[in-house]
Design a protein around this motif. Structure first.
Motif, short mmCIF file in Angstrom:
data_model
loop_
_atom_site.label_atom_id
_atom_site.label_comp_id
_atom_site.label_asym_id
_atom_site.label_seq_id
_atom_site.Cartn_x
_atom_site.Cartn_y
_atom_site.Cartn_z
N PRO A 1 -55.28 -9.86 -39.21
CA PRO A 1 -55.32 -9.55 -37.78
C PRO A 1 -54.03 -9.91 -37.05
O PRO A 1 -53.77 -9.40 -35.98
CB PRO A 1 -56.50 -10.38 -37.26
N GLY A 2 -53.22 -10.79 -37.61
CA GLY A 2 -51.97 -11.20 -36.96
C GLY A 2 -50.79 -10.33 -37.36
O GLY A 2 -49.66 -10.61 -36.99
N ALA A 3 -51.05 -9.28 -38.12
CA ALA A 3 -49.97 -8.44 -38.60
C ALA A 3 -49.42 -7.56 -37.50
O ALA A 3 -50.07 -7.29 -36.51
CB ALA A 3 -50.46 -7.57 -39.76
N LEU A 4 -48.24 -7.09 -37.73
CA LEU A 4 -47.54 -6.25 -36.77
C LEU A 4 -47.40 -4.86 -37.37
O LEU A 4 -46.91 -4.72 -38.48
CB LEU A 4 -46.17 -6.87 -36.51
N TRP A 5 -47.80 -3.85 -36.64
CA TRP A 5 -47.62 -2.48 -37.12
C TRP A 5 -46.22 -2.03 -36.78
O TRP A 5 -45.75 -2.21 -35.68
CB TRP A 5 -48.63 -1.55 -36.47
N ASN B 1 -31.27 -12.20 -35.17
CA ASN B 1 -30.66 -13.00 -34.10
C ASN B 1 -29.59 -12.22 -33.32
O ASN B 1 -29.36 -12.50 -32.15
CB ASN B 1 -30.05 -14.29 -34.67
N HIS B 2 -28.96 -11.26 -33.98
CA HIS B 2 -27.96 -10.42 -33.31
C HIS B 2 -28.60 -9.19 -32.65
O HIS B 2 -27.90 -8.38 -32.06
CB HIS B 2 -26.88 -9.97 -34.30
N GLY B 3 -29.92 -9.05 -32.78
CA GLY B 3 -30.63 -7.95 -32.13
C GLY B 3 -30.60 -6.64 -32.88
O GLY B 3 -30.91 -5.60 -32.31
N HIS B 4 -30.29 -6.65 -34.16
CA HIS B 4 -30.23 -5.43 -34.96
C HIS B 4 -31.52 -5.30 -35.76
O HIS B 4 -31.54 -5.45 -36.98
CB HIS B 4 -28.99 -5.44 -35.86
N TYR B 5 -32.59 -5.00 -35.05
CA TYR B 5 -33.93 -5.02 -35.63
C TYR B 5 -34.15 -3.90 -36.64
O TYR B 5 -34.82 -4.13 -37.65
CB TYR B 5 -34.97 -4.91 -34.52
N ARG B 6 -33.62 -2.72 -36.40
CA ARG B 6 -33.83 -1.61 -37.32
C ARG B 6 -33.33 -1.96 -38.72
O ARG B 6 -34.04 -1.80 -39.70
CB ARG B 6 -33.12 -0.35 -36.83
N LYS B 7 -32.12 -2.46 -38.80
CA LYS B 7 -31.55 -2.80 -40.11
C LYS B 7 -32.31 -3.98 -40.73
O LYS B 7 -32.51 -4.00 -41.94
CB LYS B 7 -30.06 -3.13 -39.96
N ALA B 8 -32.75 -4.92 -39.91
CA ALA B 8 -33.51 -6.05 -40.43
C ALA B 8 -34.82 -5.58 -41.06
O ALA B 8 -35.20 -6.02 -42.15
CB ALA B 8 -33.78 -7.06 -39.32
N VAL B 9 -35.50 -4.64 -40.41
CA VAL B 9 -36.74 -4.09 -40.95
C VAL B 9 -36.45 -3.36 -42.26
O VAL B 9 -37.18 -3.51 -43.25
CB VAL B 9 -37.42 -3.15 -39.92
N GLU B 10 -35.38 -2.58 -42.30
CA GLU B 10 -35.01 -1.87 -43.52
C GLU B 10 -34.77 -2.86 -44.67
O GLU B 10 -35.17 -2.60 -45.80
CB GLU B 10 -33.75 -1.04 -43.29
N GLU C 1 -41.47 -14.05 -39.97
CA GLU C 1 -42.03 -14.41 -38.66
C GLU C 1 -40.98 -14.29 -37.55
O GLU C 1 -41.30 -13.85 -36.44
CB GLU C 1 -42.60 -15.83 -38.70
N LEU C 2 -39.74 -14.65 -37.83
CA LEU C 2 -38.66 -14.50 -36.85
C LEU C 2 -38.52 -13.04 -36.44
O LEU C 2 -38.44 -12.71 -35.25
CB LEU C 2 -37.34 -15.02 -37.43
N LEU C 3 -38.50 -12.15 -37.42
CA LEU C 3 -38.39 -10.72 -37.14
C LEU C 3 -39.63 -10.22 -36.40
O LEU C 3 -39.52 -9.50 -35.42
CB LEU C 3 -38.16 -9.93 -38.43
N ARG C 4 -40.80 -10.60 -36.87
CA ARG C 4 -42.05 -10.17 -36.23
C ARG C 4 -42.07 -10.61 -34.77
O ARG C 4 -42.38 -9.82 -33.88
CB ARG C 4 -43.26 -10.75 -36.96
N SER C 5 -41.70 -11.84 -34.50
CA SER C 5 -41.68 -12.36 -33.13
C SER C 5 -40.67 -11.62 -32.26
O SER C 5 -40.94 -11.31 -31.11
CB SER C 5 -41.36 -13.85 -33.13
N ALA C 6 -39.50 -11.35 -32.82
CA ALA C 6 -38.47 -10.63 -32.07
C ALA C 6 -38.93 -9.22 -31.71
O ALA C 6 -38.71 -8.75 -30.60
CB ALA C 6 -37.16 -10.58 -32.86
N LEU C 7 -39.59 -8.56 -32.66
CA LEU C 7 -40.10 -7.22 -32.39
C LEU C 7 -41.19 -7.25 -31.32
O LEU C 7 -41.23 -6.37 -30.46
CB LEU C 7 -40.62 -6.59 -33.68
N CYS C 8 -42.04 -8.26 -31.36
CA CYS C 8 -43.08 -8.40 -30.33
C CYS C 8 -42.45 -8.62 -28.96
O CYS C 8 -42.84 -7.98 -27.98
CB CYS C 8 -44.01 -9.57 -30.66
N ARG C 9 -41.47 -9.53 -28.89
CA ARG C 9 -40.80 -9.81 -27.61
C ARG C 9 -40.09 -8.58 -27.06
O ARG C 9 -40.03 -8.37 -25.86
CB ARG C 9 -39.80 -10.95 -27.76
N ALA C 10 -39.52 -7.77 -27.95
CA ALA C 10 -38.80 -6.58 -27.52
C ALA C 10 -39.75 -5.43 -27.16
O ALA C 10 -39.32 -4.42 -26.64
CB ALA C 10 -37.83 -6.13 -28.61
N GLY C 11 -41.05 -5.61 -27.44
CA GLY C 11 -42.02 -4.58 -27.13
C GLY C 11 -41.98 -3.40 -28.07
O GLY C 11 -42.34 -2.28 -27.69
#
Length: 181
Positions: free
Chosen positions: A155-159, A89-98, A118-128
């Motif tokens: 098939p719905g997974a995110l690389w 939610n704060h936009g710190h995706y790298r640390k969230a993935v870690e 799903e929240l993280l996956r969706s945020a990463l998709c939105r951020a491209g």
């Protein structure tokens, strides 16, 4: 009369809501210095108070203190869920993935909530950033693997490529964004 872990959790929440994070940390540290064991809920409340006060870097520091303490149980899956969702939610995706990877590799930890992943996956998709990251972050529907991750046929997974090369959120990095507030 010695306060219970539930009482300590309530005090941490109270100080967090009053925007007095230092007081919340003092309550926990005072009990740890007195060699009193605290449960994982206290740690989760401390992480939550940091995120409520828009201090994600302190939330990460709190997680490190929780992991280092022999008197503070945890972190548990709830602690990871709270921190991963807050960092996302704060936009710190790298640390969230870690942290998703860390939670996945922790033995004895129940799986993360599907909503968190799903929240993280969706945020990463939105951020491209789906093509930039290195490990597979599965959709919660797959249900395979620890922490709701895995399942090469989903098939719905995110690389996710190399999490170490994932850029920070455009509004700032983990330390700089909250420190400037």
């Amino acid at each position: 009369l010695e306060p219970s872990c539930a009482t300590i959790s309530i005090l941490v929440k109270m100080w967090g809501k009053r925007r007095r994070l230092d007081s919340a940390f003092e309550v926990v540290r005072a009990h740890l210095q007195a060699k009193k064991r605290l449960d994982a809920q206290v740690g989760t409340c401390l992480v939550s108070a940091c995120l409520y006060n828009r201090a994600p870097e302190r939330a990460v520091d709190a997680l490190e203190e929780i992991k280092a303490s022999t008197l503070l149980a945890g972190p548990d899956a709830s602690t990871y869920d709270t921190l991963i969702a807050g960092l996302t939610n704060h936009g710190h995706y790298r640390k969230a993935v870690e942290l998703v990877e860390e939670a996945r590799s922790s033995s004895g930890l129940r799986p993360l909530r599907p909503q968190t992943v799903e929240l993280l996956r969706s945020a990463l998709c939105r951020a491209g950033w789906t093509a930039r990251l290195g490990r597979r972050l599965a959709s919660p529907a797959s249900g395979e693997g620890a922490a709701g991750l895995g399942g090469s046929h989903d098939p719905g997974a995110l690389w996710i490529d190399d999490a170490a090369t994932l850029p920070s959120h455009p509004r700032g990095n983990l330390v700089g964004r909250a420190a400037g507030r």
